[in-house]
Design an enzyme around this catalytic site. Structure first.
Site, short mmCIF file in Angstrom:
data_model
loop_
_atom_site.label_atom_id
_atom_site.label_comp_id
_atom_site.label_asym_id
_atom_site.label_seq_id
_atom_site.Cartn_x
_atom_site.Cartn_y
_atom_site.Cartn_z
N GLY A 48 -13.47 -24.60 -33.78
CA GLY A 48 -14.41 -24.12 -32.87
C GLY A 48 -16.11 -23.64 -33.36
O GLY A 48 -16.49 -24.94 -31.90
N GLU A 103 -21.34 -20.77 -37.09
CA GLU A 103 -19.79 -20.39 -36.35
C GLU A 103 -20.06 -20.72 -34.58
O GLU A 103 -21.11 -20.56 -33.77
CB GLU A 103 -19.88 -19.13 -36.48
CG GLU A 103 -18.38 -19.28 -38.22
CD GLU A 103 -17.47 -19.63 -37.74
OE1 GLU A 103 -16.26 -20.40 -36.36
OE2 GLU A 103 -16.73 -19.54 -38.69
N ASP A 104 -18.89 -20.96 -33.91
CA ASP A 104 -18.87 -19.61 -32.52
C ASP A 104 -18.45 -18.83 -32.25
O ASP A 104 -19.15 -18.83 -31.03
CB ASP A 104 -17.45 -20.90 -31.70
CG ASP A 104 -15.81 -20.79 -32.43
OD1 ASP A 104 -16.19 -20.82 -33.67
OD2 ASP A 104 -15.23 -21.11 -32.20
N ASP A 107 -15.74 -12.72 -35.22
CA ASP A 107 -14.78 -11.42 -34.51
C ASP A 107 -14.68 -10.11 -35.15
O ASP A 107 -15.13 -9.61 -35.47
CB ASP A 107 -13.82 -12.01 -33.99
CG ASP A 107 -13.17 -11.48 -33.25
OD1 ASP A 107 -12.74 -9.89 -33.56
OD2 ASP A 107 -11.75 -12.29 -32.23
N LYS A 135 -18.49 -10.67 -31.26
CA LYS A 135 -17.86 -10.09 -30.77
C LYS A 135 -18.22 -8.18 -30.92
O LYS A 135 -18.32 -8.15 -32.03
CB LYS A 135 -16.80 -10.31 -30.71
CG LYS A 135 -15.94 -11.30 -30.26
CD LYS A 135 -14.11 -10.68 -29.31
CE LYS A 135 -13.81 -12.20 -29.62
NZ LYS A 135 -12.24 -12.40 -28.62
N PHE A 156 -11.13 -11.79 -24.86
CA PHE A 156 -10.39 -12.92 -24.94
C PHE A 156 -11.01 -13.66 -24.76
O PHE A 156 -11.28 -14.24 -23.51
CB PHE A 156 -8.97 -13.03 -24.60
CG PHE A 156 -8.15 -14.06 -25.27
CD1 PHE A 156 -8.58 -15.28 -26.06
CD2 PHE A 156 -6.49 -13.46 -25.55
CE1 PHE A 156 -8.05 -16.34 -26.42
CE2 PHE A 156 -5.33 -14.83 -26.34
CZ PHE A 156 -6.30 -16.44 -26.18
N ASP A 163 -10.74 -21.42 -28.39
CA ASP A 163 -9.74 -22.10 -27.67
C ASP A 163 -8.80 -20.79 -27.37
O ASP A 163 -9.01 -19.72 -27.60
CB ASP A 163 -9.07 -22.95 -28.31
CG ASP A 163 -8.19 -22.59 -29.68
OD1 ASP A 163 -9.00 -21.56 -30.44
OD2 ASP A 163 -7.18 -22.59 -30.22
N ARG A 169 -10.87 -25.16 -24.95
CA ARG A 169 -12.81 -25.42 -26.02
C ARG A 169 -13.92 -26.84 -24.99
O ARG A 169 -14.74 -26.13 -26.05
CB ARG A 169 -12.28 -26.08 -27.41
CG ARG A 169 -11.06 -25.79 -28.49
CD ARG A 169 -11.64 -26.24 -29.45
NE ARG A 169 -10.55 -26.01 -30.35
CZ ARG A 169 -10.57 -24.96 -30.92
NH1 ARG A 169 -11.10 -24.59 -31.46
NH2 ARG A 169 -9.01 -25.56 -32.41
C1 PRP Z 1 -12.36 -18.70 -35.02
C2 PRP Z 1 -13.53 -18.92 -35.85
C3 PRP Z 1 -13.64 -17.93 -36.97
C4 PRP Z 1 -12.97 -16.78 -36.41
C5 PRP Z 1 -13.86 -16.11 -36.90
O1 PRP Z 1 -11.41 -19.98 -35.68
O2 PRP Z 1 -14.18 -20.14 -35.85
O3 PRP Z 1 -13.89 -19.21 -38.27
O4 PRP Z 1 -12.04 -17.25 -36.18
O5 PRP Z 1 -13.23 -14.43 -37.07
P1 PRP Z 1 -12.68 -13.36 -38.17
O6 PRP Z 1 -14.32 -13.29 -37.77
O7 PRP Z 1 -12.17 -12.78 -37.20
O8 PRP Z 1 -12.80 -13.85 -39.09
P2 PRP Z 1 -9.62 -19.74 -35.49
O9 PRP Z 1 -9.19 -19.21 -36.93
O10 PRP Z 1 -9.62 -19.36 -33.83
O11 PRP Z 1 -9.87 -21.86 -35.65
P3 PRP Z 1 -10.39 -22.20 -35.03
O12 PRP Z 1 -11.90 -22.70 -35.29
O13 PRP Z 1 -10.39 -23.51 -35.16
O14 PRP Z 1 -10.43 -22.24 -33.75
#
Ligand code: PRP
Length: 184
Positions: A48, A103-104, A107, A135, A156, A163, A169
């Site tokens: 991401g 990071e993107d 959460d 978030k 969401f 994504d 994305r």
């Molecule tokens: C997303 C994002 C972080 C993680 C955050 O990655 O890039 O790495 O979730 O979530 P958290 O704070 O609840 O731990 P994802 O697992 O969706 O993989 P991606 O980057 O390939 O979409």
């Protein structure tokens, strides 16, 4: 990809492409100011963070290096279980380096919490954290984020790296996915 391409799959645009571009310009300046006289290593968390990291780096004036990690929650089903495995490790020895994790989205914060302690064990000079989206109300781990693009509701979200099943994305803004798309 522009928002109109998504049709009714996109419920609301929360942050426009122009707003993201402007905020990334500001963040790049904030980050440059934090690394005067240093050469940070930007660590992007695949997949991401690819858009954020690339565009942030292009806007920065600092001399910098870039590397990537891919991580995944361990086991099946639940994402962000807090137990993470490394799918792709850094190619760089970060001992003594000034590391900026990019990071993107943050959460639950569990991925980053694990990643920070993993990277700390490698003895970098410093670790800071930048994310495009945090978030609101979702974090159940207390993580201090040094550079935040936008605090957004715990919905969401898709776009700019975020994504749904690998789609959207490349949406140039950030919006909420319509519930009928994900069966919500
Ligand atoms: C997303 C994002 C972080 C993680 C955050 O990655 O890039 O790495 O979730 O979530 P958290 O704070 O609840 O731990 P994802 O697992 O969706 O993989 P991606 O980057 O390939 O979409």
């Amino acid at each position: 990809m522009k928002a109109d391409v998504m049709g009714d799959a996109l419920e609301t645009v929360l942050v426009t492409a122009d707003q993201i571009d402007q905020r990334l310009t500001e963040m790049a300046a904030e980050i440059d100011a934090a690394y005067v006289g240093k050469e940070p290593l930007l660590v992007g968390v695949l997949r991401g963070a690819a858009m954020v990291m690339s565009n942030l780096a292009l806007k920065m004036e600092s001399s910098l290096a870039m590397d990537w990690m891919a991580v995944s929650s361990y086991g099946s089903g639940t994402k962000s279980s807090g137990v993470v495995r490394i799918l792709k490790d850094l190619d760089t020895d970060i001992a003594g380096r000034d590391v900026l994790i990019v990071e993107d989205v943050i959460d639950s914060g569990l991925t980053l919490s694990w990643l920070i302690s993993n990277l700390e064990s490698r003895k970098p000079a410093s670790i800071r954290l930048a994310t495009l989206v945090r978030k609101v109300g979702a974090a159940n781990v207390d993580i201090s984020v040094d550079f935040v693009g936008f605090d957004l509701p715990n919905e969401f979200l898709v776009g700019y790296g975020l994504d749904y099943a690998e789609h959207y994305r490349n949406l140039d803004c950030i919006g909420t996915l319509a519930p009928h798309v994900y069966g919500g």
